[in-house]
Design an enzyme around this catalytic site. Structure first.
Site, short mmCIF file in Angstrom:
data_model
loop_
_atom_site.label_atom_id
_atom_site.label_comp_id
_atom_site.label_asym_id
_atom_site.label_seq_id
_atom_site.Cartn_x
_atom_site.Cartn_y
_atom_site.Cartn_z
N TYR A 2 0.86 -1.19 0.00
CA TYR A 2 0.00 0.00 0.00
C TYR A 2 0.89 1.23 0.00
O TYR A 2 1.63 1.48 0.96
CB TYR A 2 -0.91 -0.06 1.22
CG TYR A 2 -1.92 1.07 1.39
CD1 TYR A 2 -2.10 2.07 0.44
CD2 TYR A 2 -2.70 1.13 2.55
CE1 TYR A 2 -3.02 3.08 0.62
CE2 TYR A 2 -3.63 2.13 2.75
CZ TYR A 2 -3.78 3.11 1.78
OH TYR A 2 -4.70 4.12 1.98
N LYS B 102 -1.71 -1.27 -3.96
CA LYS B 102 -2.68 -0.18 -3.93
C LYS B 102 -1.89 1.12 -3.97
O LYS B 102 -1.04 1.36 -3.11
CB LYS B 102 -3.54 -0.23 -2.68
CG LYS B 102 -4.52 0.95 -2.62
CD LYS B 102 -5.20 1.10 -1.27
CE LYS B 102 -6.11 2.34 -1.32
NZ LYS B 102 -6.69 2.65 0.01
#
Length: 293
Positions: free
Chosen positions: A136, A164
């Site tokens: 992330y 992400k």
């Protein structure tokens, strides 16, 4: 010609009661809305979930609740924390509760180096057998940058299946995509771009806005998959919800409350909507809101 249907994972807010405690009833209602919304699944305990404000025990309970309510959906449990020590504990906890996929934001607050990040995700990879792991990246929130070149190295680690990327342009997301394996999942937090992901080969969005108004995003994903080329009206709907809610925690929770879900207020210190903003949110809800049921 049809294209791959963009993945939609809803970034789920966490509901708190008036006393600041986690509300099981309200969180169940938010998760049920997600389950019924037509999205592919959820990203829980992330930025929209105010994860830095949650205790380890609260994260365990919310993981269990999310997996129970969203049993037929894809659930990515965020296990990120500022220290590897905490992340290791949270990975073990998520696994014990039955999670199959997790995500870990980069370390934050203190500066980091590429070598430190390789060690951080290398250790996460080592202890994540049986789990799929998403890196992330959110430089604007963490102060830590992961270059596309470094991400390509991390993608070669066992168990790392996707990334992400939040707070970056679609063009920048494309720079990551070019260096990553074809089967490596690239998801963006820029949910406004759901109809344009094919331009850079991204696979989907993680959308906090979709926790409140999922329909415009589901409609856009279906239109992309069906090969519909005139998507201007659908994009207008997506833009309206993104511009109105802004990914702001209090706006998201207000939108949920206007639909009858007692989402409470943010636990973290963010400003509440003023009168003009409330009027905007009420107008938005009149257009896109669906009563909880």
């Amino acid at each position: 010609m049809s294209a791959s249907k963009p993945i939609i994972l809803t970034a789920i807010p966490v509901a708190f009661g008036a006393d600041g405690e986690v509300s099981v009833e309200a969180n169940t209602a938010i998760l049920r809305k997600c389950a019924q919304s037509g999205v592919d699944g959820a990203f829980v305990l992330g930025t929209t979930g105010e994860f830095p404000s949650l205790s380890e025990d609260e994260r365990r309970a919310l993981t269990r609740l999310s997996l129970d309510v969203l049993e037929d959906k894809r659930v990515v449990v965020h296990v990120g924390a500022s220290s590897l020590y905490e992340v290791e504990r949270l990975i073990a906890q998520a696994r014990a509760e039955g999670a199959r996929e997790v995500a870990a934001i980069t370390p934050y607050f203190l500066p980091s180096t590429d070598e430190a990040l390789k060690h951080f995700y290398g250790r996460i990879s080592e202890i994540s057998d049986g789990l799929g792991v998403f890196v992330y990246i959110f430089t604007a929130r963490t102060g830590v940058t992961v270059s596309p070149e470094l991400m390509a190295e991390l993608a070669r680690l066992p168990n790392i299946i996707g990334v992400k990327i939040s707070g970056e342009s679609l063009e920048r997301v494309g720079e990551y995509r070019k260096l990553l394996p074809e089967d490596f999942l690239v998801l963006t937090g820029s949910d406004r771009e759901i109809g344009r992901l094919g331009q850079v080969g991204a696979d989907g969005v993680i959308s906090g806005i979709a926790s409140v108004y999922p329909e415009p995003f589901v409609a856009m994903a279906e239109a992309v998959a069906a090969g519909v080329t005139d998507r201007a009206g659908l994009q207008d709907d997506v833009d309206a919800t993104v511009d109105g809610l802004l990914g702001d925690i209090e706006r998201l929770k207000t939108g949920l409350r206007l639909q009858g879900i007692p989402a409470g207020n943010a636990r973290m210190a963010v400003g509440k909507p003023d009168a003009p903003t409330m009027a905007l949110l009420e107008s938005l809800n009149a257009r896109f809101g669906r009563p909880a049921g």
